[in-house]
Every structure is written in structure tokens, then in C-alpha cells.
Design an enzyme around this catalytic site. Structure first.
Site: not given
Length: 484
Positions: A337, A372, A9-10, A346, A329-330
């Protein structure tokens, strides 16, 4: 960090008034007084929004808007044009020139800031989609998206059937889009497996603030209509309502008694933007799925994650913004497992992946790095924001019951290492190494917690735990294969 806004803007007084209001809302503000300077700054610097006047000494504001929108470097830059006279002819001229939004100089601060927030939010979403599409194409997994020009579908939902019929009559001969009338209950019953309108025009209603705003909120929350363009029609002198509508997710506003030609222009703009974003989403999804998506969890894989992090670091360096990386990380996953079998493992991996995605923003990246381990990237995040996000993930995963095929359930926890990246400290390999070191600390200090990697720019006191954030309350038994 808030976006960067360029005021062209001027008239010095106009620039000062705008800068004071925007700076008070923590936006970074730059100024210039000519079209040539505005064009140069927009091309050379990272500008998130430009505010233009009706005219500048060396060029008309609408002509400058056309130049910016026709230049590939600045075409995506959102433009808010301020008008001396808020008459229909002036608004149509500005919108036809490519302005994303128009306002009179006699604006209220509430309306100004709401429009700025809305434009910046849309710009961030568009930029993120373009960035992900570019990542895919650079990696050779997607082609340039085709340009489609087919008419869209527009649903008109008035405060009364007569109001919606009036809108439809006004659009006759002005729009090539398919226009239909729709009731509120019909709109809320739309499902993802049926064609949905590309755009809605909603009345705010005359029974309090509400019918229209409630419906807007519902449409934004539902999969079938989440990405539709939504234009709200409001009454006069409704500043707070306008701000609320934009913050909930309206793409544009019109005041009752609007020129139908303005509605037609806005529908064209919003449907085109919606279609472009749909194409980008589909391009990314189809182009990357086979090569960069982990088939078990549905997350991006390590290859894509590294490439995306590199782009994120480049952007941080260019824009002087910070970002965060979480290495996750889990805990004691091997026990899952060994106890329940690999199929149960899984299931746990997939459930944790969904839990991470569900508790992060759409712009955040979640990738499976192998086994994981997961990595999360938080663009434009400060340390306090990143720490809160990490602690939220820790709590939500710990509270997540995971059903197993034998009818039983298992719960797991996660440990997180957090590292901050910035313009001065954004080298990806080093950043991941720091996040990984913080993750090992979280493991060694008890698991189910967040540890923060120390940096020279760390401004938040770490407290007695030296950067680890243990969660309060009893913890479930840990189940991880990662060594402490």
C-alpha cells in the site's frame, strides 16, 4: 477418513466377504441382519452408504429401499443393492425402488470398489451443498429452494451414429426428456453462455479405451458441462474400463445391450439429482452474495466463515472425523500500500484470494477475515494432508506474478498457521486462537512458511523446526503489515 458403510444381509457369508473387501480399502464397516435394524442404524448413526440384499427376513430389500428413500432423515443416503440374478427385471425393480446403484453378487472387486468410491464421492458433494444451503437459511440469507419438474435435455453420443439412433429409438415413449444426437466435437464446443444438456449418454468406443473416456474427461473439465450427468455405455467384461470411467467422473454405467427402460430410469434419477444440486448452488450463491460475500475478493466473509466452522466442528464431533483450519496472512502487506497505493493493495488481495481458491478443493472453505487475513477450513483432513495443502498454498502464492495498473508487477508471500480440529478438540474460538498463535510463530520465524499448532493428538513429528515448515530456495522480499 474413509466413509462408513452399513452392510445389511442375513447371510453371514455375504457380510463377511463384503466386509473383508471394504475394510481392506480402509472403509469403516458396520453390519446388521434385519431391515428393522438397518432402518434404526441409518436414522441414528452417520452412515455414508448402505448395501442391501434382495431380501431380508423381515422385509423385501426393495421395500426397505422405498422406506429409506421416503424418510426425510435417510432420503439422501446412497443405497447399493446387490442382486442374486443380474436380469433386467430385477435391476428395474431395484432402481424403481430408489436404489442408487445395482450390482450382481458375482461382482469383481475392482467394480465394487469403483462403485463405492463413486457413490461416496457423489454423497459428499451433495451433503456439502446441502450443508452450505442450510447455513445460508439458518443465517436468514436464503429461502427454501423451489422444486422444478420440467423435462431435461439429453445428448446421445454413440460410437457410431447408428448406435446413438438405436438408443434414441429405444427411449421413445419411455422418457419425457428432450433427446438429441450430438457429435464429440460439438460436445466439446459447448460454452457456458449457451444451454447445455443436463445429461450425456456416451459410448466408450471401440478404438481402444479411449474416445469415450477422453470425452468424459473433457466434459468434466469444462465449465459448460462440469455439472452435467454423464452415463457411460461399455462392453462386456470391461472391469478396468468401468472403474476408470467412474473414477474420472461418470455418474452411472450401462452395459451394451441394456434395457432402454433402465436408461430411462437412470436418466430420470441423474437429471433430478443434477437439477437439485443446481438449485442448491444457485440458492447459496444468490442468497449469500450480498450478506456474506466480501465484495473485493469474492470470498465468504468472517460472519459466514465462523458459522460454517461451527457446523464443521459439529459434524466432526458427530462423525468422529478430523478437520483442519489455516489462518493466513499476506507478508508485509503495508509495504504494498505504501509503495504502490491502496488500489494496488486491493489488486493484491483479490489475486491472493483467487490463488487460494484455485489451489484448494471445491469442498474447502476460504474466507476473508479482514484486512490481509484469510481463513481456510479443510473438512475431513488429516494432519499430513493439511500440511501438504498449506505448503502448496505457500509455494503457489510466492510464485504468483501480480500485474499492477501501472504496468509493473509485484510478488507477495504468505505465512500460515495450521491447527487441527477433531471430535475431542473442535471448539471454534479455541481452534482459531491456536491457528492464529501458529501464524504469529510463522511470522516471527521468517515468514513465507507454515507453522503447526501443537495439540495432544499431534502424531506427526514436528522436526527440528518444531512445527514450522520453511520453504526451500530463495524468498522474495516480504511485504506485510503484521508484526513479527
Amino acid at each position: 477418513m474413509a466413509g462408513r458403510i452399513l452392510i445389511a444381509d442375513d447371510v453371514a457369508t455375504n457380510r463377511i466377504v463384503l466386509k473383508v473387501k471394504l475394510a481392506a480399502a480402509q472403509y469403516r464397516v458396520s453390519q446388521c441382519d434385519s431391515a428393522a435394524r438397518a432402518r434404526s442404524m441409518a436414522r441414528a448413526e452417520e452412515i455414508d452408504l448402505m448395501i442391501l440384499p434382495p431380501s431380508l427376513p423381515d422385509m423385501d430389500g426393495a421395500a426397505l429401499c422405498r422406506q429409506l428413500k421416503s424418510d426425510p432423515v435417510t432420503a439422501a443416503l446412497p443405497i447399493l443393492m446387490l442382486l442374486d440374478h443380474n436380469q433386467s427385471a430385477h435391476r428395474l425393480a431395484a432402481l424403481s425402488a430408489g436404489a442408487d446403484e445395482v450390482m450382481s453378487y458375482h461382482f469383481s472387486e475392482t467394480c465394487l470398489l469403483a462403485r463405492v468410491r463413486s457413490l461416496l464421492r457423489a454423497h459428499d458433494t451433495d451433503r456439502e451443498l446441502r450443508g452450505r444451503d442450510m447455513t445460508a437459511r439458518e443465517m436468514g440469507f436464503a429461502e427454501a429452494a423451489p422444486v422444478l419438474h420440467r423435462p431435461g435435455r439429453v445428448a446421445l453420443i454413440g460410437a457410431s451414429p447408428e448406435q446413438a439412433v438405436g438408443w434414441k429409438s429405444g427411449l421413445r415413449g419411455l422418457s419425457t426428456h428432450g433427446i438429441s444426437l450430438m457429435g464429440r466435437s460439438e460436445a466439446m464446443q459447448l460454452s457456458p453462455d449457451q444451454p447445455a444438456p443436463d445429461a450425456f449418454v456416451l459410448a466408450t468406443g471401440h478404438t481402444g479405451l479411449n474416445d469415450g473416456l477422453r470425452l468424459l474427461s473433457e466434459l468434466r473439465s469444462r465449465p459448460a458441462t462440469r455439472h452435467a450427468a454423464i452415463l457411460m455405455v461399455h462392453g462386456a467384461d470391461a472391469d478396468e474400463l468401468q472403474a476408470t470411467a467412474l473414477d474420472i467422473g461418470a455418474n452411472a454405467l450401462l452395459e451394451e445391450g441394456f434395457d432402454p427402460a433402465e436408461l430411462a430410469l437412470r436418466l430420470d434419477r441423474q437429471i433430478r439429482r443434477k437439477r437439485d444440486n443446481d438449485i442448491l448452488r444457485n440458492s447459496v450463491e444468490s442468497g449469500l452474495r450480498m450478506a456474506t460475500i466480501d465484495p473485493l475478493t469474492g470470498l465468504f466473509n468472517r460472519r459466514y466463515g465462523n458459522h460454517h466452522l461451527a457446523r464443521l466442528a459439529e459434524r466432526a464431533a458427530r462423525n468422529q472425523r478430523s478437520f483442519a483450519v489455516l489462518m493466513i496472512d499476506i507478508d508485509r502487506f503495508k509495504t504494498v500500500n505504501d509503495t504502490h497505493g491502496h488500489s494496488a493493495g486491493d489488486i493484491v488481495l483479490a489475486a491472493v484470494a483467487r490463488g487460494l481458491q484455485d489451489n484448494l478443493r471445491a469442498v474447502d472453505l476460504v474466507a476473508r477475515y479482514g484486512g490481509e487475513e484469510f481463513v481456510v477450513a479443510l473438512p475431513d483432513a488429516t494432519l499430513p494432508d493439511a500440511r501438504l495443502a498449506a505448503e502448496r498454498l505457500c509455494r503457489r502464492i510466492a510464485a504468483l506474478p501480480i500485474a499492477l495498473p501501472d504496468g509493473g508487477q509485484v510478488r507477495v508471500t504468505i505465512s500460515l498457521g495450521l491447527a487441527m480440529g477433531s471430535a475431542e478438540n473442535g471448539e471454534v474460538d479455541a481452534l482459531l486462537a491456536r491457528a492464529d498463535a501458529a501464524l504469529y510463530r510463522a511470522k516471527s520465524e521468517g515468514r513465507n512458511r507454515v507453522c503447526i499448532a501443537p495439540t495432544a493428538r499431534l502424531t506427526e513429528p514436528a522436526g527440528p523446526d518444531q512445527g514450522c515448515a520453511p520453504l526451500r530456495g530463495p524468498l522474495r522480499s516480504d511485504r506485510s503489515s503484521r508484526s513479527a
